[in-house]
Design a protein around this motif. Structure first.
Motif, PDB file in Angstrom:
ATOM      1  N   GLY A 127       0.778  -1.226   0.000  1.00  0.00           N
ATOM      2  CA  GLY A 127       0.000   0.000   0.000  1.00  0.00           C
ATOM      3  C   GLY A 127       0.813   1.281   0.000  1.00  0.00           C
ATOM      4  O   GLY A 127       0.252   2.358  -0.082  1.00  0.00           O
ATOM      5  N   ALA A 128       2.126   1.172   0.090  1.00  0.00           N
ATOM      6  CA  ALA A 128       2.984   2.369   0.087  1.00  0.00           C
ATOM      7  C   ALA A 128       3.632   2.520  -1.283  1.00  0.00           C
ATOM      8  O   ALA A 128       3.868   1.539  -1.981  1.00  0.00           O
ATOM      9  N   ARG A 129       3.916   3.743  -1.651  1.00  0.00           N
ATOM     10  CA  ARG A 129       4.570   3.991  -2.942  1.00  0.00           C
ATOM     11  C   ARG A 129       6.088   4.043  -2.805  1.00  0.00           C
ATOM     12  O   ARG A 129       6.808   3.599  -3.678  1.00  0.00           O
ATOM     13  N   ALA A 130       6.562   4.595  -1.712  1.00  0.00           N
ATOM     14  CA  ALA A 130       8.001   4.810  -1.539  1.00  0.00           C
ATOM     15  C   ALA A 130       8.667   3.604  -0.880  1.00  0.00           C
ATOM     16  O   ALA A 130       8.053   2.871  -0.110  1.00  0.00           O
ATOM     17  N   MET A 131       9.944   3.431  -1.192  1.00  0.00           N
ATOM     18  CA  MET A 131      10.736   2.386  -0.536  1.00  0.00           C
ATOM     19  C   MET A 131      10.822   2.664   0.958  1.00  0.00           C
ATOM     20  O   MET A 131      10.914   3.813   1.379  1.00  0.00           O
ATOM     21  N   ALA A 132      10.823   1.586   1.742  1.00  0.00           N
ATOM     22  CA  ALA A 132      11.012   1.704   3.185  1.00  0.00           C
ATOM     23  C   ALA A 132      12.457   1.407   3.559  1.00  0.00           C
ATOM     24  O   ALA A 132      12.857   1.596   4.708  1.00  0.00           O
ATOM     25  N   GLY A 133      13.232   0.916   2.599  1.00  0.00           N
ATOM     26  CA  GLY A 133      14.622   0.568   2.866  1.00  0.00           C
ATOM     27  C   GLY A 133      15.127  -0.408   1.836  1.00  0.00           C
ATOM     28  O   GLY A 133      14.598  -0.484   0.722  1.00  0.00           O
ATOM     29  N   GLN A 134      16.144  -1.167   2.228  1.00  0.00           N
ATOM     30  CA  GLN A 134      16.744  -2.139   1.322  1.00  0.00           C
ATOM     31  C   GLN A 134      17.290  -3.306   2.119  1.00  0.00           C
ATOM     32  O   GLN A 134      17.595  -3.178   3.315  1.00  0.00           O
ATOM     33  N   THR A 135      17.408  -4.449   1.457  1.00  0.00           N
ATOM     34  CA  THR A 135      18.031  -5.621   2.061  1.00  0.00           C
ATOM     35  C   THR A 135      18.556  -6.516   0.958  1.00  0.00           C
ATOM     36  O   THR A 135      18.078  -6.452  -0.180  1.00  0.00           O
ATOM     37  N   GLY A 136      19.523  -7.326   1.287  1.00  0.00           N
ATOM     38  CA  GLY A 136      20.071  -8.264   0.320  1.00  0.00           C
ATOM     39  C   GLY A 136      21.539  -8.518   0.572  1.00  0.00           C
ATOM     40  O   GLY A 136      21.994  -8.473   1.725  1.00  0.00           O
ATOM     41  N   PHE A 137      22.275  -8.742  -0.515  1.00  0.00           N
ATOM     42  CA  PHE A 137      23.653  -9.230  -0.419  1.00  0.00           C
ATOM     43  C   PHE A 137      24.553  -8.485  -1.385  1.00  0.00           C
ATOM     44  O   PHE A 137      24.109  -8.020  -2.436  1.00  0.00           O
ATOM     45  N   PHE A 138      25.828  -8.405  -1.033  1.00  0.00           N
ATOM     46  CA  PHE A 138      26.803  -7.716  -1.870  1.00  0.00           C
ATOM     47  C   PHE A 138      28.199  -8.178  -1.481  1.00  0.00           C
ATOM     48  O   PHE A 138      28.401  -8.738  -0.400  1.00  0.00           O
ATOM     49  N   TYR A 139      29.142  -7.957  -2.372  1.00  0.00           N
ATOM     50  CA  TYR A 139      30.548  -8.154  -2.044  1.00  0.00           C
ATOM     51  C   TYR A 139      31.115  -6.808  -1.625  1.00  0.00           C
ATOM     52  O   TYR A 139      31.148  -5.868  -2.424  1.00  0.00           O
ATOM     53  N   GLY A 140      31.540  -6.716  -0.373  1.00  0.00           N
ATOM     54  CA  GLY A 140      32.034  -5.455   0.150  1.00  0.00           C
ATOM     55  C   GLY A 140      33.508  -5.200  -0.117  1.00  0.00           C
ATOM     56  O   GLY A 140      33.943  -4.058  -0.130  1.00  0.00           O
ATOM     57  N   SER A 141      34.286  -6.272  -0.318  1.00  0.00           N
ATOM     58  CA  SER A 141      35.733  -6.133  -0.564  1.00  0.00           C
ATOM     59  C   SER A 141      36.350  -5.136   0.403  1.00  0.00           C
ATOM     60  O   SER A 141      37.002  -4.175   0.018  1.00  0.00           O
ATOM     61  N   ARG A 142      36.152  -5.384   1.684  1.00  0.00           N
ATOM     62  CA  ARG A 142      36.545  -4.435   2.727  1.00  0.00           C
ATOM     63  C   ARG A 142      37.981  -4.607   3.229  1.00  0.00           C
ATOM     64  O   ARG A 142      38.445  -3.821   4.036  1.00  0.00           O
ATOM     65  N   GLY A 143      38.650  -5.662   2.804  1.00  0.00           N
ATOM     66  CA  GLY A 143      40.006  -5.897   3.280  1.00  0.00           C
ATOM     67  C   GLY A 143      40.028  -6.398   4.718  1.00  0.00           C
ATOM     68  O   GLY A 143      40.942  -6.086   5.474  1.00  0.00           O
ATOM     69  N   LEU A 144      39.023  -7.187   5.091  1.00  0.00           N
ATOM     70  CA  LEU A 144      38.916  -7.682   6.468  1.00  0.00           C
ATOM     71  C   LEU A 144      39.419  -9.116   6.628  1.00  0.00           C
ATOM     72  O   LEU A 144      39.326  -9.684   7.702  1.00  0.00           O
ATOM     73  N   GLY A 145      39.932  -9.709   5.567  1.00  0.00           N
ATOM     74  CA  GLY A 145      40.522 -11.040   5.680  1.00  0.00           C
ATOM     75  C   GLY A 145      39.784 -12.104   4.894  1.00  0.00           C
ATOM     76  O   GLY A 145      38.641 -11.919   4.469  1.00  0.00           O
ATOM     77  N   GLU A 146      40.477 -13.214   4.726  1.00  0.00           N
ATOM     78  CA  GLU A 146      39.946 -14.334   3.940  1.00  0.00           C
ATOM     79  C   GLU A 146      38.774 -15.038   4.614  1.00  0.00           C
ATOM     80  O   GLU A 146      38.076 -15.814   3.972  1.00  0.00           O
ATOM     81  N   ASP A 147      38.558 -14.790   5.900  1.00  0.00           N
ATOM     82  CA  ASP A 147      37.411 -15.377   6.588  1.00  0.00           C
ATOM     83  C   ASP A 147      36.157 -14.521   6.421  1.00  0.00           C
ATOM     84  O   ASP A 147      35.075 -14.894   6.873  1.00  0.00           O
TER      85      ASP A 147
END
Length: 177
Positions: free
Chosen positions: A74-94
């Protein structure tokens, strides 16, 4: 794997591809201090939001997953987002080689259970279509987000300092049993 963004319906919301007309709302959400307080601490300028908006579209095209826009019934505008991505943050192989889960809600949608409903639907899709380990990164003081991650089956991996802030790295090996 299809590169089309699937639409997912739950009892109260729809997860859908972000559209060009969503950008103004996307930028508004990321410019809200209450939204970014546990993420970067600083509201995003429009240019950074635009880069993130385009990066999300690219994720779907290149790797077959990404983030959905969350739209309440019933809403037109997004309320937010969710999902998955590769961040490539340099935080390690784990951490870095694995899809990172994320969820962001506008202040008016927070505390309503929509975050868990949306993130659970995204994880259910991931478990069926992509499969495998996922990770997430949450500020140590962000209790609501930590609870949500635990509900999804994430467990502590380790704690790191990023820009002077304590952040918990968490991992999920697959769907909770």
């Amino acid at each position: 794997m299809s590169r089309a963004v699937p639409t997912i319906n739950t009892a109260r919301l729809t997860l859908r591809a972000m559209r060009s007309e969503d950008f103004a709302r996307f930028a508004e959400i990321w410019a809200t201090p209450a939204v970014v307080t546990h993420i970067s601490g600083k509201p995003w300028p429009k240019a950074r939001s635009w880069d993130a908006f385009l990066r999300n579209a690219g994720h779907w095209q290149v790797v077959g997953f990404g983030q959905w826009g969350i739209q309440q019934r019933g809403a037109r505008a997004m309320a937010g987002q969710t999902g998955f991505f590769y961040g490539s943050r340099g935080l390690g192989e784990d951490f870095d080689p694995y899809p990172e889960a994320g969820w962001v809600l506008s202040p008016e949608a927070q505390g309503t259970g929509l975050g868990l409903e949306a993130a659970r639907a995204a994880h259910d899709w991931f478990d069926r279509v992509v499969t495998g380990r996922t990770v997430c990164m949450i500020a140590a003081e962000n209790t609501p987000s930590l609870r949500l991650a635990e509900c999804l089956g994430y467990v502590d991996q380790r704690e790191v300092m990023i820009d002077g802030d304590s952040v918990r790295l968490m991992t999920r090996k697959g769907p909770p049993v």
